[in-house]
Design a protein around this motif. Structure first.
Motif, PDB file in Angstrom:
ATOM      1  N   MET A  23       0.828  -1.192   0.000  1.00  0.00           N
ATOM      2  CA  MET A  23       0.000   0.000   0.000  1.00  0.00           C
ATOM      3  C   MET A  23       0.874   1.259   0.000  1.00  0.00           C
ATOM      4  SD  MET A  23      -3.045   1.170   0.137  1.00  0.00           S
ATOM      5  CE  MET A  23      -4.057   2.438   0.724  1.00  0.00           C
ATOM      6  N   ARG A  24       1.916   1.242   0.816  1.00  0.00           N
ATOM      7  CA  ARG A  24       2.811   2.398   0.909  1.00  0.00           C
ATOM      8  C   ARG A  24       3.488   2.666  -0.440  1.00  0.00           C
ATOM      9  NH1 ARG A  24       5.844   5.681   4.265  1.00  0.00           N
ATOM     10  NH2 ARG A  24       8.025   5.860   3.699  1.00  0.00           N
ATOM     11  N   ASP A  25       3.933   1.598  -1.108  1.00  0.00           N
ATOM     12  CA  ASP A  25       4.574   1.766  -2.417  1.00  0.00           C
ATOM     13  C   ASP A  25       3.596   2.352  -3.439  1.00  0.00           C
ATOM     14  OD1 ASP A  25       7.010   0.847  -1.514  1.00  0.00           O
ATOM     15  OD2 ASP A  25       6.624  -1.235  -2.116  1.00  0.00           O
ATOM     16  N   ALA A  26       2.347   1.937  -3.369  1.00  0.00           N
ATOM     17  CA  ALA A  26       1.338   2.465  -4.292  1.00  0.00           C
ATOM     18  C   ALA A  26       1.118   3.960  -4.046  1.00  0.00           C
ATOM     19  CB  ALA A  26       0.026   1.702  -4.142  1.00  0.00           C
ATOM     20  N   LEU A  27       1.059   4.368  -2.776  1.00  0.00           N
ATOM     21  CA  LEU A  27       0.882   5.786  -2.452  1.00  0.00           C
ATOM     22  C   LEU A  27       2.084   6.613  -2.905  1.00  0.00           C
ATOM     23  CD1 LEU A  27      -0.741   5.587   1.092  1.00  0.00           C
ATOM     24  CD2 LEU A  27      -1.829   6.244  -1.057  1.00  0.00           C
ATOM     25  N   LEU A  28       3.281   6.065  -2.745  1.00  0.00           N
ATOM     26  CA  LEU A  28       4.481   6.776  -3.189  1.00  0.00           C
ATOM     27  C   LEU A  28       4.495   6.929  -4.708  1.00  0.00           C
ATOM     28  CD1 LEU A  28       7.205   5.224  -0.848  1.00  0.00           C
ATOM     29  CD2 LEU A  28       6.061   7.441  -0.640  1.00  0.00           C
ATOM     30  N   ALA A  29       4.060   5.882  -5.409  1.00  0.00           N
ATOM     31  CA  ALA A  29       4.005   5.954  -6.867  1.00  0.00           C
ATOM     32  C   ALA A  29       3.010   7.017  -7.320  1.00  0.00           C
ATOM     33  CB  ALA A  29       3.649   4.594  -7.457  1.00  0.00           C
ATOM     34  N   ILE A  30       1.861   7.093  -6.637  1.00  0.00           N
ATOM     35  CA  ILE A  30       0.856   8.107  -6.967  1.00  0.00           C
ATOM     36  C   ILE A  30       1.419   9.498  -6.710  1.00  0.00           C
ATOM     37  CG2 ILE A  30      -1.360   9.089  -6.245  1.00  0.00           C
ATOM     38  CD1 ILE A  30      -2.275   6.156  -5.774  1.00  0.00           C
ATOM     39  N   ARG A  31       2.108   9.682  -5.582  1.00  0.00           N
ATOM     40  CA  ARG A  31       2.683  10.978  -5.253  1.00  0.00           C
ATOM     41  C   ARG A  31       3.715  11.395  -6.295  1.00  0.00           C
ATOM     42  NH1 ARG A  31       7.084  12.395  -3.777  1.00  0.00           N
ATOM     43  NH2 ARG A  31       7.719  10.386  -2.982  1.00  0.00           N
ATOM     44  N   ASP A  32       4.556  10.440  -6.717  1.00  0.00           N
ATOM     45  CA  ASP A  32       5.542  10.741  -7.758  1.00  0.00           C
ATOM     46  C   ASP A  32       4.862  11.131  -9.069  1.00  0.00           C
ATOM     47  OD1 ASP A  32       7.616  10.278  -6.024  1.00  0.00           O
ATOM     48  OD2 ASP A  32       8.159   8.316  -6.857  1.00  0.00           O
ATOM     49  N   ARG A  33       3.780  10.427  -9.418  1.00  0.00           N
ATOM     50  CA  ARG A  33       3.039  10.775 -10.637  1.00  0.00           C
ATOM     51  C   ARG A  33       2.449  12.177 -10.531  1.00  0.00           C
ATOM     52  NH1 ARG A  33      -0.203   5.986 -10.610  1.00  0.00           N
ATOM     53  NH2 ARG A  33       1.313   4.364 -10.870  1.00  0.00           N
ATOM     54  N   LEU A  34       1.925  12.511  -9.350  1.00  0.00           N
ATOM     55  CA  LEU A  34       1.353  13.842  -9.167  1.00  0.00           C
ATOM     56  C   LEU A  34       2.426  14.922  -9.301  1.00  0.00           C
ATOM     57  CD1 LEU A  34      -1.203  13.273  -6.265  1.00  0.00           C
ATOM     58  CD2 LEU A  34      -1.699  13.733  -8.671  1.00  0.00           C
ATOM     59  N   ASP A  35       3.626  14.670  -8.771  1.00  0.00           N
ATOM     60  CA  ASP A  35       4.719  15.623  -8.963  1.00  0.00           C
ATOM     61  C   ASP A  35       5.031  15.768 -10.444  1.00  0.00           C
ATOM     62  OD1 ASP A  35       5.606  16.811  -6.523  1.00  0.00           O
ATOM     63  OD2 ASP A  35       6.454  14.889  -5.903  1.00  0.00           O
ATOM     64  N   GLY A  36       5.051  14.656 -11.165  1.00  0.00           N
ATOM     65  CA  GLY A  36       5.285  14.709 -12.614  1.00  0.00           C
ATOM     66  C   GLY A  36       4.202  15.495 -13.334  1.00  0.00           C
ATOM     67  N   TYR A  37       2.943  15.277 -12.949  1.00  0.00           N
ATOM     68  CA  TYR A  37       1.840  16.028 -13.547  1.00  0.00           C
ATOM     69  C   TYR A  37       1.963  17.511 -13.206  1.00  0.00           C
ATOM     70  CZ  TYR A  37      -0.503  11.545 -14.377  1.00  0.00           C
ATOM     71  OH  TYR A  37      -0.833  10.273 -14.782  1.00  0.00           O
ATOM     72  N   GLY A  38       2.418  17.800 -11.993  1.00  0.00           N
ATOM     73  CA  GLY A  38       2.618  19.198 -11.594  1.00  0.00           C
ATOM     74  C   GLY A  38       3.643  19.888 -12.468  1.00  0.00           C
ATOM     75  N   VAL A  39       4.736  19.198 -12.769  1.00  0.00           N
ATOM     76  CA  VAL A  39       5.757  19.757 -13.657  1.00  0.00           C
ATOM     77  C   VAL A  39       5.155  19.973 -15.050  1.00  0.00           C
ATOM     78  CG1 VAL A  39       7.973  19.308 -14.793  1.00  0.00           C
ATOM     79  CG2 VAL A  39       7.683  18.752 -12.374  1.00  0.00           C
TER      80      VAL A  39
END
Length: 123
Positions: A1-17
């Protein structure tokens, strides 16, 4: 679950860029088309476009920058991002045109920089 949340957070940072870059391109291209060619002023500089873009930037910025600050304990990216979002919001209260671009472009650059710092700090 933690890895999935981290992956989502990384994707959101990418979308932010990505959104920050698109916003900067929108500002520059919009000014060029309207100023030099007299084209697209009604669509490109529409307040509705700016409200939608700002809402997306604020939502992704708050969630992602906040989650990252809680995760790695570094407030720098969150503070940089907050400064950028503040400049973008200030761009909405001035008249459309050069004044708006002078606030919005540095704002999106700061937000993109904050997201990139988060991606770097996460890895």
């Amino acid at each position: 679950m933690r890895d999935a949340l981290l992956a989502i957070r990384d994707r959101l940072d990418g979308y932010g860029v990505l959104l920050s870059g698109l916003c900067a391109v929108h500002c520059v291209v919009g000014l060029v088309l309207v100023t030099f060619l007299g084209l697209g002023g009604g669509v490109l500089l529409s307040p509705g476009v700016h409200r939608i873009g700002l809402a997306l930037a604020v939502a992704i910025g708050i969630v992602t920058l906040g989650l990252s600050a809680m995760r790695h304990g570094r407030m720098g990216p969150a503070l940089i991002g907050a400064g950028g979002l503040s400049l973008m919001a200030a761009g909405l209260v001035v008249s459309h045109g050069p004044a708006e671009a002078l606030l919005t472009i540095p704002g999106v650059a700061l937000v993109a920089f904050a997201h990139i710092r988060n991606l770097r700090d996460a890895h």
